[in-house]
Write a protein that holds these residues in place. Structure first.
Motif, PDB file in Angstrom:
ATOM      1  N   UNK A  32      -6.624 -28.882 -21.616  1.00 24.72           N
ATOM      2  CA  UNK A  32      -6.749 -29.041 -20.217  1.00 24.72           C
ATOM      3  C   UNK A  32      -7.678 -27.801 -19.620  1.00 24.72           C
ATOM      4  N   UNK A  33      -8.044 -27.742 -18.418  1.00 19.03           N
ATOM      5  CA  UNK A  33      -8.557 -26.268 -17.813  1.00 19.03           C
ATOM      6  C   UNK A  33      -7.515 -25.399 -17.944  1.00 19.03           C
ATOM      7  N   UNK A  57      -7.236 -14.785 -13.466  1.00 18.33           N
ATOM      8  CA  UNK A  57      -5.906 -15.661 -13.169  1.00 18.33           C
ATOM      9  C   UNK A  57      -6.069 -16.051 -11.653  1.00 18.33           C
ATOM     10  N   UNK A  58      -6.389 -15.253 -10.680  1.00 21.20           N
ATOM     11  CA  UNK A  58      -6.274 -15.384  -9.291  1.00 21.20           C
ATOM     12  C   UNK A  58      -7.368 -16.146  -9.019  1.00 21.20           C
ATOM     13  N   UNK A  66       1.739 -27.063 -11.270  1.00 22.89           N
ATOM     14  CA  UNK A  66       2.811 -26.366 -11.713  1.00 22.89           C
ATOM     15  C   UNK A  66       2.113 -26.011 -12.886  1.00 22.89           C
ATOM     16  N   UNK A  67       1.297 -26.170 -13.665  1.00 18.76           N
ATOM     17  CA  UNK A  67       0.654 -25.917 -14.973  1.00 18.76           C
ATOM     18  C   UNK A  67      -0.125 -24.380 -14.730  1.00 18.76           C
ATOM     19  N   UNK A  68      -0.443 -24.172 -13.574  1.00 18.40           N
ATOM     20  CA  UNK A  68      -1.116 -22.971 -13.171  1.00 18.40           C
ATOM     21  C   UNK A  68      -0.046 -21.971 -12.950  1.00 18.40           C
ATOM     22  N   UNK A  73       3.001 -17.218 -14.618  1.00 17.76           N
ATOM     23  CA  UNK A  73       4.241 -16.629 -14.810  1.00 17.76           C
ATOM     24  C   UNK A  73       4.134 -16.169 -16.474  1.00 17.76           C
ATOM     25  N   UNK A  74       3.749 -16.868 -17.333  1.00 18.08           N
ATOM     26  CA  UNK A  74       3.448 -16.675 -18.574  1.00 18.08           C
ATOM     27  C   UNK A  74       2.743 -15.390 -18.742  1.00 18.08           C
TER      28      UNK A  74
END
Length: 112
Positions: A32-33, A57-58, A66-68, A73-74
């Motif tokens: 995925x993206x 990231x931003x 939620x994946x973003x 967080x990761x």
């Protein structure tokens, strides 16, 4: 470092209803993206380009996905595991990790 770990855990619980967070890649044939972004972020971290990685990231952050959030967080959790001398050589600090986490929380409407 403990403050950062606690922030990551708290945000994972609040935003993802998870006790821990670790971004996992999809099957390689179905990337995925966010998977491609994760790979790029890891590459930039490895190269010591943490500021560039955080900016990316931003730029890409989608607060409705939620994946973003899991990815973000990761990302900060991984940064918190880096050695202080690597962070310093990369022109990044633990304070910036904490600030980034707080910025993610704010983007999600969570006030810390």
């Amino acid at each position: 470092m403990r403050i950062i770990k606690d922030l990551v855990r708290a945000l994972a619980k609040i935003l993802l209803n998870k006790d821990t967070v670790a971004y996992e890649l999809s099957d390689e044939s179905n990337y995925t993206h966010t998977d491609h972004l994760h790979i790029k972020l890891l590459e930039l971290i490895k190269q010591g380009n943490i500021n560039e990685a955080e900016n990316l990231l931003f730029e890409e952050l989608d607060t409705k996905n939620k994946k973003y959030i899991e990815l973000a967080l990761d990302f900060y959790n991984r940064l918190s595991n880096l050695e202080d001398d690597f962070l310093e050589r990369s022109n990044f600090s633990r304070e910036e990790i904490e600030q980034g986490l707080k910025a993610i929380a704010k983007e999600m409407g969570v006030l810390l």
